[in-house]
Design an enzyme around this catalytic site. Structure first.
Site, PDB file in Angstrom:
ATOM      1  CG  HIS A 110      -2.026   1.226   1.196  1.00 22.47           C
ATOM      2  ND1 HIS A 110      -2.866   1.069   0.426  1.00 22.47           N
ATOM      3  CD2 HIS A 110      -1.853   2.478   1.962  1.00 22.47           C
ATOM      4  CE1 HIS A 110      -3.661   2.466   0.420  1.00 22.47           C
ATOM      5  NE2 HIS A 110      -2.957   2.955   1.355  1.00 22.47           N
ATOM      6  CD  GLU A 181       3.967   1.856  -4.395  1.00 20.83           C
ATOM      7  OE1 GLU A 181       3.819   1.084  -4.868  1.00 20.83           O
ATOM      8  OE2 GLU A 181       3.870   3.097  -4.426  1.00 20.83           O
TER       9      GLU A 181
HETATM   10  C1  GRF Z   1       0.704   1.628  -7.227  1.00 17.48           C
HETATM   11  O1  GRF Z   1       0.232   3.039  -6.487  1.00 17.48           O
HETATM   12  C2  GRF Z   1       0.866   0.894  -5.997  1.00 17.48           C
HETATM   13  O2  GRF Z   1       1.370   1.564  -4.800  1.00 17.48           O
HETATM   14  C3  GRF Z   1      -0.351   0.309  -5.627  1.00 17.48           C
HETATM   15  O3  GRF Z   1      -0.878   0.094  -7.071  1.00 17.48           O
HETATM   16  C4  GRF Z   1      -0.568   1.159  -7.732  1.00 17.48           C
HETATM   17  C5  GRF Z   1       0.119   0.490  -9.140  1.00 17.48           C
HETATM   18  O4  GRF Z   1       1.207  -0.179  -9.008  1.00 17.48           O
HETATM   19  N1  GRF Z   1      -0.284  -0.971  -4.824  1.00 17.48           N
HETATM   20  P1  GRF Z   1       1.814  -1.115 -10.343  1.00 17.48           P
HETATM   21  O5  GRF Z   1       2.436  -0.236 -11.145  1.00 17.48           O
HETATM   22  O6  GRF Z   1       0.542  -1.741 -11.067  1.00 17.48           O
HETATM   23  O7  GRF Z   1       2.615  -2.037  -9.495  1.00 17.48           O
END
Ligand code: GRF
Length: 207
Positions: A110, A181
């Site tokens: 998250h 992340e």
């Molecule tokens: C990002 O904002 C992540 O923090 C959330 O989903 C969004 C898309 O992430 N969990 P990604 O580029 O598809 O991994």
């Protein structure tokens, strides 16, 4: 060897970080068995294909109702015989039956320091818009086990990221991805793959 399925809905930058970390040996003792998306257009599925990982679509649009979708999703996940399910930008509510079957075996990334800016309605850019609106000086990301609440399961790892003058939601989102992340999710998977994470009295403990 930890068998892992990654669930995605969008661009898949977190999935790519996981793929790259396995290939670089940052994630050990782990096999990426499949990538599952609710969205057949998700670029994350292309990333899976490029990495030679099975790509699977289970879309609510293909089922009469949510109950039938939920059942199909759980059956598909069960058929993969995985040890860990990683939600990496997955935007569909996980069926309660799946959470009952995979207690402390589903993790989510998250893009905030839970319990800030989380829960229903806080996803993607909305998280960063709320952080900028509140004027916080520090944001970050959290990896947590998934329970039946929204962003409420035991917290495994967190990493702080500074807000900078002039940040837009997009700029802040990118910084949180790059500095938090894409580091935390591979780290959490490797720790789980090597038996370093336990849940004691509802709290994740890192050995
Ligand atoms: C990002 O904002 C992540 O923090 C959330 O989903 C969004 C898309 O992430 N969990 P990604 O580029 O598809 O991994």
């Amino acid at each position: 060897m930890l068998r892992v399925a990654v669930m995605v809905s969008g661009g898949g930058t977190n999935l790519q970080a996981i793929i790259d970390a396995v290939q670089a040996g940052i994630i050990t003792n782990t096999e990426l068995v499949a990538v599952i998306s609710n969205n057949k257009s998700a670029y994350a599925l292309e990333r899976a294909k490029q990495a030679g990982i099975e790509d699977v679509v289970v879309s609510p649009k293909d089922y009469e109702n949510r109950e039938q979708f939920n059942q199909a999703l759980v059956e598909k996940v069960d058929s993969l015989n995985v040890d860990l399910i990683v939600l990496a930008g997955y935007l569909v509510v996980i069926p309660p039956a799946m959470i009952d079957k995979y207690v402390n075996r589903i993790i989510n990334i998250h893009p905030s320091l839970i319990p800030s800016f989380c829960g229903t309605g806080f996803y993607g850019l909305k998280v960063h818009e709320a952080a900028l609106e509140r004027g916080v000086k520090v944001v970050g990301a959290t990896v947590h086990f998934v329970d039946k609440g929204t962003d409420t399961g035991p917290i495994i790892l967190q990493k702080a990221v500074c807000v900078e003058n002039g940040d837009t939601p997009e700029v802040l989102q990118r910084r949180v991805m790059e500095q938090a992340e894409w580091i935390l999710l591979p780290q959490a998977i490797d720790m789980i793959a090597n038996g370093r994470v336990k849940v004691v009295d509802g709290k994740a403990v890192i050995a």
